[in-house]
Design a protein around this motif. Structure first.
Motif, PDB file in Angstrom:
ATOM      1  N   GLY A  73     -32.427  10.413  25.412  1.00  0.00           N
ATOM      2  CA  GLY A  73     -33.659  10.901  26.333  1.00  0.00           C
ATOM      3  C   GLY A  73     -33.374  11.019  27.563  1.00  0.00           C
ATOM      4  O   GLY A  73     -32.357  10.930  28.320  1.00  0.00           O
ATOM      5  N   ALA A  79     -38.075  10.302  32.989  1.00  0.00           N
ATOM      6  CA  ALA A  79     -38.865  11.288  33.617  1.00  0.00           C
ATOM      7  C   ALA A  79     -39.231  10.810  35.056  1.00  0.00           C
ATOM      8  O   ALA A  79     -39.643  11.531  35.849  1.00  0.00           O
ATOM      9  CB  ALA A  79     -40.112  11.699  33.056  1.00  0.00           C
ATOM     10  N   ARG A  97     -37.975  18.192  29.101  1.00  0.00           N
ATOM     11  CA  ARG A  97     -39.254  17.076  28.882  1.00  0.00           C
ATOM     12  C   ARG A  97     -39.285  16.406  27.380  1.00  0.00           C
ATOM     13  O   ARG A  97     -39.804  15.682  27.097  1.00  0.00           O
ATOM     14  CB  ARG A  97     -40.391  17.211  29.504  1.00  0.00           C
ATOM     15  CG  ARG A  97     -40.477  17.233  30.782  1.00  0.00           C
ATOM     16  CD  ARG A  97     -41.997  16.985  31.539  1.00  0.00           C
ATOM     17  NE  ARG A  97     -42.338  18.555  31.320  1.00  0.00           N
ATOM     18  CZ  ARG A  97     -42.471  19.451  32.152  1.00  0.00           C
ATOM     19  NH1 ARG A  97     -41.684  19.103  33.346  1.00  0.00           N
ATOM     20  NH2 ARG A  97     -43.384  20.520  31.972  1.00  0.00           N
ATOM     21  N   CYS A 115     -37.044  12.807  24.907  1.00  0.00           N
ATOM     22  CA  CYS A 115     -37.812  11.573  25.572  1.00  0.00           C
ATOM     23  C   CYS A 115     -37.243  10.294  24.849  1.00  0.00           C
ATOM     24  O   CYS A 115     -37.259  10.269  23.643  1.00  0.00           O
ATOM     25  CB  CYS A 115     -39.235  11.880  24.749  1.00  0.00           C
ATOM     26  SG  CYS A 115     -40.374  10.477  25.516  1.00  0.00           S
TER      27      CYS A 115
END
Length: 392
Positions: A185, A188, A362, A365
């Motif tokens: 992942g 973010a 994105r 994750c």
């Protein structure tokens, strides 16, 4: 069910390499929010001799390490046995008393092979996670391949970071039903688009110069020298371009020597290794991320650069083609500086859509990653408990 998990690996931060295995630090830390996770890291004895111990941090997990001693110049086929003996000698009593539910081994050789033996010694199942060159390179050696194959086939499950590695695991005899592809992942909170000018200002870089960025270990198999060999052709069209090699490793001197021979040493930047939470500005400052590796799994730096909206020029190896679509980068064959230079020139001139690149990234994750890994570990431990009940 809350599990007690023993992680065995060399790919995790430790006092002699606080920046090592940041992808595992992120993954295991998140896994530790749901389970009791003990990470026991193998530290190469030469590493302990070369540098003093430092500080490192790892959230939500219990950390410990042992020193891995082995014959350094021969006997690579014996390294898994050496790994096992070092572990049992230094931590065997502690492991026997811990009452773990399962073992998660991260890296196939020697770690995963030895971890399989440890799991059988403790009477618990093990899950094996493979990353790239542990199968792509180590399994190519005649005396290591059967050891790795045996460990894969007897693992309760095998986790790979790419479909290419999953195919390799099944080619080595692993039941395809037990092989699971789970891409790493991206955090973010650390890696997101932002103004390039602001990032360069914080790093003290020129606002206008094209910046080619490499992030990772400085070693020949990562294609570092290939990138230097491609640089003169790039400079013919962009004489103000620079290459920043963010990382450390044995290839640093070779990079400088080759750049001096090519007359472009003044266009290299070598800031050294950078903490993971400080990499975001380097990605946002870059015009292009370049990773010309000779073999790979799915390198997290590619995902993290794309999460910042930065296009990628990389080699068509391992799982890289699985995660880099045409609108996010250009892929070239490995060992080909001419094709690499042409791709870098095309990338510097192309009208990339940074927001589309970031939106694609994105999709990788950590929350989804942990949900899937948790289910695999739960199934391994539950099946083991059921087997023990039936045997009783």
């Amino acid at each position: 069910m809350k599990l007690k998990i023993l992680v065995l690996t060399n790919l995790f931060p430790h006092p002699w390499d606080p920046l090592r295995g940041t992808f595992n630090r992120q993954q295991f830390g998140r896994l530790g929010r749901e389970h009791e996770v003990d990470v026991l890291t193998a530290v190469d004895f030469r590493e302990r001799m070369r540098r003093p111990a430092g500080e490192f941090s790892a959230e939500n997990v219990n950390t410990d390490h042992f020193t891995f001693y082995y014959p350094p110049r021969f006997g690579r086929a014996l390294h898994a046995l050496c790994w096992l003996l070092c572990l049992l000698w230094q931590r065997g009593r502690k492991l026997r008393a811990a009452n773990y539910d399962c073992v998660l081994a991260s890296w196939a050789y020697p770690d995963g092979v030895a971890a399989g033996w440890v799991a059988r010694y403790l009477g618990i199942p093990y899950v094996m996670k493979v990353h790239g060159s542990d199968l792509n390179v180590q399994a190519a050696f005649a005396l290591r391949r059967p050891q790795i194959s045996h460990a894969l086939r007897h693992a309760r499950a095998v986790v790979t970071v790419s479909k290419a590695l999953a195919d390799k695991a099944t080619e080595m005899g692993t039941d395809a039903a037990r092989v699971h592809v789970i891409y790493n992942g991206v955090d973010a909170a650390l890696f997101a688009p932002g103004p390039r000018a602001d990032a360069r200002a914080r790093l003290g870089l020129s606002i206008d110069e094209p910046l080619l960025l490499y992030v990772g270990n400085l070693k020949e198999t990562k294609g570092c020298v290939d990138l230097v060999n491609a640089l003169p052709s790039v400079l013919d069209h962009h004489p103000d371009a620079r290459v920043a090699f963010v990382g450390s490793g044995a290839c640093r001197a070779a990079l400088l020597h080759r750049a001096q021979a090519l007359g472009c040493a003044d266009r290299l930047m070598l800031p050294g290794a950078v903490a993971h939470d400080a990499l975001g500005d380097w990605f946002r400052a870059a015009s292009v991320l370049c990773l010309p590796s000779h073999n790979e799994g799915v390198p997290n730096v590619v995902l993290e650069a794309m999460a910042c909206g930065v296009p990628v020029v990389a080699t068509r190896v391992g799982g890289i083609p699985e995660v880099v679509p045409a609108y996010a980068g250009i892929l070239v064959p490995p060992h080909d500086p001419e094709r690499l230079a042409a791709a870098l020139l095309d990338a510097l001139d192309a009208p990339w859509q940074g927001q589309a690149i970031a939106a694609h990234a994105r999709g990788y994750c950590w929350d989804d990653n942990i949900v899937r890994l948790d289910a695999i570990l739960q199934a391994a431990a539950t099946r083991s408990t059921a087997s023990m009940g039936a045997a009783a």
